[in-house]
Design a protein around this motif. Structure first.
Motif, PDB file in Angstrom:
ATOM      1  N   VAL A   1      17.067 -32.634  -4.327  1.00  0.00           N
ATOM      2  CA  VAL A   1      15.802 -32.127  -4.862  1.00  0.00           C
ATOM      3  C   VAL A   1      16.124 -31.279  -6.082  1.00  0.00           C
ATOM      4  CG1 VAL A   1      13.810 -30.634  -4.416  1.00  0.00           C
ATOM      5  CG2 VAL A   1      14.686 -32.124  -2.607  1.00  0.00           C
ATOM      6  N   GLN A   2      15.380 -31.501  -7.156  1.00  0.00           N
ATOM      7  CA  GLN A   2      15.570 -30.754  -8.400  1.00  0.00           C
ATOM      8  C   GLN A   2      14.311 -29.968  -8.697  1.00  0.00           C
ATOM      9  OE1 GLN A   2      16.924 -33.071 -11.822  1.00  0.00           O
ATOM     10  NE2 GLN A   2      15.366 -32.049 -13.050  1.00  0.00           N
ATOM     11  N   LEU A   3      14.482 -28.747  -9.162  1.00  0.00           N
ATOM     12  CA  LEU A   3      13.349 -27.945  -9.615  1.00  0.00           C
ATOM     13  C   LEU A   3      13.793 -27.054 -10.754  1.00  0.00           C
ATOM     14  CD1 LEU A   3      14.057 -24.990  -8.293  1.00  0.00           C
ATOM     15  CD2 LEU A   3      12.991 -25.980  -6.286  1.00  0.00           C
ATOM     16  N   GLU A   4      12.822 -26.478 -11.439  1.00  0.00           N
ATOM     17  CA  GLU A   4      13.093 -25.572 -12.556  1.00  0.00           C
ATOM     18  C   GLU A   4      12.234 -24.338 -12.394  1.00  0.00           C
ATOM     19  OE1 GLU A   4      12.032 -27.665 -16.104  1.00  0.00           O
ATOM     20  OE2 GLU A   4      13.475 -29.269 -15.754  1.00  0.00           O
ATOM     21  N   THR A   5      12.684 -23.255 -12.986  1.00  0.00           N
ATOM     22  CA  THR A   5      11.871 -22.045 -13.054  1.00  0.00           C
ATOM     23  C   THR A   5      12.215 -21.301 -14.339  1.00  0.00           C
ATOM     24  OG1 THR A   5      11.097 -20.136 -11.808  1.00  0.00           O
ATOM     25  CG2 THR A   5      13.463 -20.535 -11.777  1.00  0.00           C
ATOM     26  N   ALA A   6      11.391 -20.349 -14.690  1.00  0.00           N
ATOM     27  CA  ALA A   6      11.620 -19.568 -15.910  1.00  0.00           C
ATOM     28  C   ALA A   6      12.899 -18.746 -15.780  1.00  0.00           C
ATOM     29  CB  ALA A   6      10.434 -18.645 -16.173  1.00  0.00           C
ATOM     30  N   TYR A   7      13.542 -18.524 -16.914  1.00  0.00           N
ATOM     31  CA  TYR A   7      14.778 -17.746 -16.931  1.00  0.00           C
ATOM     32  C   TYR A   7      14.592 -16.350 -16.341  1.00  0.00           C
ATOM     33  CZ  TYR A   7      16.831 -21.268 -19.971  1.00  0.00           C
ATOM     34  OH  TYR A   7      17.305 -22.440 -20.484  1.00  0.00           O
ATOM     35  N   ASP A   8      13.400 -15.787 -16.490  1.00  0.00           N
ATOM     36  CA  ASP A   8      13.181 -14.417 -16.017  1.00  0.00           C
ATOM     37  C   ASP A   8      12.496 -14.347 -14.647  1.00  0.00           C
ATOM     38  OD1 ASP A   8      10.711 -15.341 -16.832  1.00  0.00           O
ATOM     39  OD2 ASP A   8      10.196 -13.551 -17.984  1.00  0.00           O
ATOM     40  N   ASN A   9      12.343 -15.485 -13.967  1.00  0.00           N
ATOM     41  CA  ASN A   9      11.713 -15.497 -12.655  1.00  0.00           C
ATOM     42  C   ASN A   9      12.787 -15.315 -11.579  1.00  0.00           C
ATOM     43  OD1 ASN A   9      10.230 -15.875 -10.345  1.00  0.00           O
ATOM     44  ND2 ASN A   9       9.115 -17.655 -11.105  1.00  0.00           N
ATOM     45  N   HIS A  10      13.291 -14.104 -11.493  1.00  0.00           N
ATOM     46  CA  HIS A  10      14.422 -13.811 -10.608  1.00  0.00           C
ATOM     47  C   HIS A  10      14.059 -13.908  -9.128  1.00  0.00           C
ATOM     48  CE1 HIS A  10      16.563 -12.738 -14.201  1.00  0.00           C
ATOM     49  NE2 HIS A  10      15.603 -11.897 -14.529  1.00  0.00           N
ATOM     50  N   ILE A  11      12.813 -13.666  -8.783  1.00  0.00           N
ATOM     51  CA  ILE A  11      12.404 -13.783  -7.384  1.00  0.00           C
ATOM     52  C   ILE A  11      12.502 -15.240  -6.938  1.00  0.00           C
ATOM     53  CG2 ILE A  11      10.467 -13.557  -5.778  1.00  0.00           C
ATOM     54  CD1 ILE A  11       9.705 -10.999  -7.342  1.00  0.00           C
ATOM     55  N   ALA A  12      11.954 -16.147  -7.744  1.00  0.00           N
ATOM     56  CA  ALA A  12      12.034 -17.573  -7.401  1.00  0.00           C
ATOM     57  C   ALA A  12      13.484 -18.036  -7.385  1.00  0.00           C
ATOM     58  CB  ALA A  12      11.217 -18.400  -8.387  1.00  0.00           C
ATOM     59  N   GLN A  13      14.263 -17.602  -8.365  1.00  0.00           N
ATOM     60  CA  GLN A  13      15.676 -18.006  -8.410  1.00  0.00           C
ATOM     61  C   GLN A  13      16.403 -17.554  -7.146  1.00  0.00           C
ATOM     62  OE1 GLN A  13      17.190 -16.416 -12.098  1.00  0.00           O
ATOM     63  NE2 GLN A  13      15.532 -17.385 -13.244  1.00  0.00           N
TER      64      GLN A  13
ATOM     65  N   PHE B   1      20.042 -24.169  -3.223  1.00  0.00           N
ATOM     66  CA  PHE B   1      19.989 -24.761  -4.555  1.00  0.00           C
ATOM     67  C   PHE B   1      21.084 -24.138  -5.413  1.00  0.00           C
ATOM     68  CE2 PHE B   1      15.846 -25.873  -3.042  1.00  0.00           C
ATOM     69  CZ  PHE B   1      15.510 -27.028  -3.723  1.00  0.00           C
ATOM     70  N   GLU B   2      21.657 -24.945  -6.288  1.00  0.00           N
ATOM     71  CA  GLU B   2      22.694 -24.467  -7.199  1.00  0.00           C
ATOM     72  C   GLU B   2      22.160 -24.501  -8.615  1.00  0.00           C
ATOM     73  OE1 GLU B   2      26.216 -26.786  -6.599  1.00  0.00           O
ATOM     74  OE2 GLU B   2      26.209 -26.394  -4.450  1.00  0.00           O
ATOM     75  N   ARG B   3      22.425 -23.434  -9.356  1.00  0.00           N
ATOM     76  CA  ARG B   3      21.979 -23.337 -10.745  1.00  0.00           C
ATOM     77  C   ARG B   3      22.801 -24.289 -11.605  1.00  0.00           C
ATOM     78  NH1 ARG B   3      19.976 -18.159 -13.310  1.00  0.00           N
ATOM     79  NH2 ARG B   3      20.173 -17.544 -11.139  1.00  0.00           N
TER      80      ARG B   3
END
Length: 103
Positions: A68-80, A88-90
């Motif tokens: 499964v692949q997903l993306e989030t904003a660079y500054d969305n540290h909670i989601a990361q 999930f691996e960055r």
């Protein structure tokens, strides 16, 4: 595929995830792409996002895809933090967009 129906009825307006089938050239296998995983402010910090993410992973596993692949904003540290805590691996890549001035 929408995973919102896996949540309790009271959460349906607070959380949603849109999932799409795709193909990974790198893995030579099918993958799921999570386009949107959203938890409304009133549903945050309740475990709703984690439950939704786990349901997405469960369904992807049942579908037999490689990942499964997903993306989030660079500054969305909670989601990361959520994604990384669920395994999930960055990846190191950047998304580029060039607007054309249209609607």
């Amino acid at each position: 595929m929408t995973a919102e129906m896996a949540a309790p009825a009271w959460m349906h307006e607070q959380i949603t995830a849109e999932q799409y089938d795709s193909w990974s050239e790198e893995q030579c296998a099918g993958i799921e792409i999570v386009d949107d995983l959203y938890v409304a402010p009133s549903g945050r910090r309740t475990g709703a996002g984690r439950a939704l993410l786990r349901e997405v992973l469960r369904r992807a596993g049942e579908a037999g895809v490689a990942g499964v692949q997903l993306e989030t904003a660079y500054d969305n540290h909670i989601a990361q933090g959520l994604y990384e805590s669920e395994g999930f691996e960055r990846e190191e890549f950047h998304v580029y967009f060039h607007g054309l001035g249209g609607a």
